[in-house]
Design a protein around this motif. Structure first.
Motif, PDB file in Angstrom:
ATOM      1  N   LEU A   1      41.368  44.683  39.677  1.00  0.00           N
ATOM      2  CA  LEU A   1      41.228  45.343  40.979  1.00  0.00           C
ATOM      3  C   LEU A   1      41.381  44.326  42.099  1.00  0.00           C
ATOM      4  O   LEU A   1      41.393  43.113  41.864  1.00  0.00           O
ATOM      5  CB  LEU A   1      39.865  46.024  41.073  1.00  0.00           C
ATOM      6  N   ASP A   2      41.488  44.808  43.324  1.00  0.00           N
ATOM      7  CA  ASP A   2      41.634  43.915  44.472  1.00  0.00           C
ATOM      8  C   ASP A   2      40.331  43.155  44.711  1.00  0.00           C
ATOM      9  O   ASP A   2      39.243  43.721  44.679  1.00  0.00           O
ATOM     10  CB  ASP A   2      41.983  44.711  45.729  1.00  0.00           C
ATOM     11  N   ASP A   3      40.465  41.866  44.962  1.00  0.00           N
ATOM     12  CA  ASP A   3      39.326  41.033  45.331  1.00  0.00           C
ATOM     13  C   ASP A   3      39.100  41.181  46.834  1.00  0.00           C
ATOM     14  O   ASP A   3      40.033  40.981  47.621  1.00  0.00           O
ATOM     15  CB  ASP A   3      39.623  39.574  44.977  1.00  0.00           C
TER      16      ASP A   3
ATOM     17  N   GLN B   1      33.048  49.582  46.621  1.00  0.00           N
ATOM     18  CA  GLN B   1      33.399  48.630  45.563  1.00  0.00           C
ATOM     19  C   GLN B   1      32.585  48.893  44.289  1.00  0.00           C
ATOM     20  O   GLN B   1      33.131  48.894  43.180  1.00  0.00           O
ATOM     21  CB  GLN B   1      33.154  47.205  46.052  1.00  0.00           C
TER      22      GLN B   1
ATOM     23  N   GLY C   1      40.397  38.299  48.806  1.00  0.00           N
ATOM     24  CA  GLY C   1      41.800  37.938  48.691  1.00  0.00           C
ATOM     25  C   GLY C   1      42.090  37.122  47.443  1.00  0.00           C
ATOM     26  O   GLY C   1      41.176  36.605  46.775  1.00  0.00           O
ATOM     27  N   PRO C   2      43.360  36.960  47.096  1.00  0.00           N
ATOM     28  CA  PRO C   2      43.733  36.257  45.850  1.00  0.00           C
ATOM     29  C   PRO C   2      43.430  34.770  45.864  1.00  0.00           C
ATOM     30  O   PRO C   2      43.302  34.161  44.791  1.00  0.00           O
ATOM     31  CB  PRO C   2      45.235  36.513  45.747  1.00  0.00           C
TER      32      PRO C   2
ATOM     33  N   GLY D   1      33.135  40.710  43.643  1.00  0.00           N
ATOM     34  CA  GLY D   1      34.589  40.588  43.626  1.00  0.00           C
ATOM     35  C   GLY D   1      35.105  39.860  42.392  1.00  0.00           C
ATOM     36  O   GLY D   1      36.255  40.074  41.972  1.00  0.00           O
TER      37      GLY D   1
ATOM     38  N   SER E   1      35.575  42.541  39.947  1.00  0.00           N
ATOM     39  CA  SER E   1      36.759  43.319  40.322  1.00  0.00           C
ATOM     40  C   SER E   1      38.039  42.618  39.871  1.00  0.00           C
ATOM     41  O   SER E   1      38.951  43.254  39.327  1.00  0.00           O
ATOM     42  CB  SER E   1      36.786  43.535  41.838  1.00  0.00           C
ATOM     43  N   ALA E   2      38.104  41.303  40.095  1.00  0.00           N
ATOM     44  CA  ALA E   2      39.310  40.556  39.713  1.00  0.00           C
ATOM     45  C   ALA E   2      39.515  40.588  38.199  1.00  0.00           C
ATOM     46  O   ALA E   2      40.657  40.682  37.717  1.00  0.00           O
ATOM     47  CB  ALA E   2      39.196  39.121  40.205  1.00  0.00           C
TER      48      ALA E   2
END
Length: 483
Positions: free
Chosen positions: A266-268, A304, A271-272, A258, A261-262
């Motif tokens: 992209l979406d983690d 992912q 969550g943020p 993740g 991705s961040a």
């Protein structure tokens, strides 16, 4: 029009044997056709002597039966009522031949499948062919079958077909697919017809390792997702571990991916507001679940990884220089995906050990790049340990970019090579002219050291030179490991 002769000649020219028309039809049979035959008045009570023509006609093959009214000689009848009580011409031992011309084949059963002389009948021996092909017959049955096969061509052909079928059931081939098969097929296909949007060379190791791990996960059973797995890494001078399951390992990989991705926007998956350190992210993901992860984690993890590969492929050259933050340090995107490929392989190997699954190291080219990344990170790791008081002090002040004391790291085997590790400063340049020590290791063994799976004092196969420098570099390599 009767074209029988022409058809026969035409078939013979083509080499196709003509099958003669049957000499009887089921509709022609009288109700007496299957009526048991009575013995002649002159027959002995124990069945010795001649058998009646009627008895012979009922036991012969249907296709060999003749119509007594049309083919019997004038003045005779094919039954026991013939003048003088004699059997019709043709009756006797020659009429008792079985379908293969073997007189023993037409003899009636005596006891458990035996003929009048104690031999098994053709039908009994034919019924044993399947068991004989599987080597399931008794010694006596095997001897009888094999003796019969030397006399009966149809049964010999059938036995050969059955033995060939049994051979297909007992194959010694390994049915497990090569973990690199997908990558090799794709490489061959792309070599013939390149993809319109190819995967960047710096991302193909991550693509290959996630695909190999996904193949492993696809092969394991439902219960094996809950098999215990022990994750190991080094903290300071000691090895630590954390117990989880196969599903928990995939959740750990997804939570750390993740961070990549961040960095790509992209979406983690966490969550943020997710933590920035890999270990904290993993513990947060494990603790947030209502229950321990199950095999359902495979699909979001694989989605992912596909999204990451697709995104960097479309992003172009600029994506390789994006910065991926790991909280306490950062890597460019090209190195971050190589780091994720390395961790994917190491944890796939952990899973394979837990479920007793064969798993090979990465290809030589990918393994070389993973070793090169670790070698480039070693000077900074050594400096961090020195600041923590866990390594000896620098012995020389080195200006940035100039050569200083170095350790010659010689990695053998697939993916191996030679690297010179700067000892006194991360800004220095390692060189062969300033090498004060040498360490030789196998490529896979070096990677296991970097992953924290091997103790530093047990890793080096060969050492020469400054012992303190060697110990500092080996412990710095183990310090690169983390949850």
């Amino acid at each position: 029009m009767d074209g029988g002769d022409d058809d026969r000649e035409h078939d013979e020219v083509r080499g196709v044997p003509r099958i003669p028309a049957p000499r009887w039809a089921p509709d022609d049979l009288s109700p007496d056709a299957y009526r048991p035959a009575l013995p002649h008045r002159g027959d002995a009570p124990d069945g010795a002597g001649h058998r009646s023509h009627q008895a012979d006609s009922t036991e012969a093959e249907p296709g060999a039966r003749r119509d007594a009214d049309s083919e019997a000689e004038p003045g005779t009848q094919g039954d026991a009522d013939a003048p003088g009580g004699r059997a019709a011409p043709g009756a006797g031992p020659a009429a008792d031949a079985g379908p293969d011309g073997n007189p023993a084949a037409a003899e009636p059963d005596a006891g458990a499948g035996g003929g009048a002389d104690g031999r098994r009948t053709h039908g009994v021996l034919k019924s044993l062919l399947g068991a004989w092909a599987l080597s399931a017959c008794s010694g006596e049955e095997t001897e009888a079958v094999e003796e019969h096969l030397g006399e009966c061509a149809p049964c010999a052909e059938e036995a050969l077909r059955l033995r060939e079928a049994v051979g297909l059931l007992h194959t010694d081939r390994d049915l497990d697919l090569d973990p690199l098969l997908r990558f090799q097929v794709l490489e061959n296909c792309l070599g013939r017809r390149p993809a319109r949007i190819p995967v960047p060379a710096w991302a193909d190791a991550y693509d290959a390792e996630t695909a190999r791990l996904d193949a492993l996960l696809r092969d394991i059973g439902e219960s094996e997702w809950h098999a215990p797995v022990r994750l190991r890494w080094f903290e300071g001078e000691r090895q630590v571990n954390r117990r989880t399951t196969v599903a928990g390992v995939i959740a750990h990989l997804m939570s750390v991916d993740g961070l990549v991705s961040a960095a790509l926007g992209l979406d983690d998956p966490l969550g943020p507001a997710a933590p920035g350190l890999p270990a904290e992210r993993t513990e947060s993901f494990w603790g947030a679940a209502d229950r321990p992860p199950t095999r359902r984690i495979r699909e979001p993890w694989r989605d992912q990884s596909h999204t990451l590969i697709r995104t960097v492929s479309f992003a172009g050259r600029g994506a390789s220089d994006l910065t991926v933050s790991y909280g306490s340090f950062a890597l460019p995107m090209r190195d971050a995906l190589l780091d994720r490929a390395f961790e994917c392989w190491i944890h796939a190997d952990d899973i394979a050990d837990a479920v007793d699954y064969p798993y090979e190291p990465p290809s030589g080219a990918h393994l070389h790049r993973m070793i090169d990344l670790a070698a480039r990170l070693l000077p900074a790791a050594l400096a961090d340990r020195r600041r923590a008081g866990l390594a000896g002090p620098a012995r020389h002040l080195v200006t940035p970019g100039s050569p200083g004391r170095s350790l010659h790291l010689e990695v053998e085997g697939s993916g191996g090579g030679n690297w010179y590790i700067a000892l006194d400063s991360p800004a220095a340049v390692g060189s062969a002219d300033h090498a004060v020590a040498q360490v030789a290791l196998d490529g896979v063994e070096f990677c296991r050291l970097v992953a924290g799976h091997v103790a530093p004092q047990d890793a080096a196969a060969g050492q020469d030179g400054d012992r303190d420098a060697i110990a500092d570099v080996l412990f710095a390599a183990a310090a690169l490991s983390r949850l």
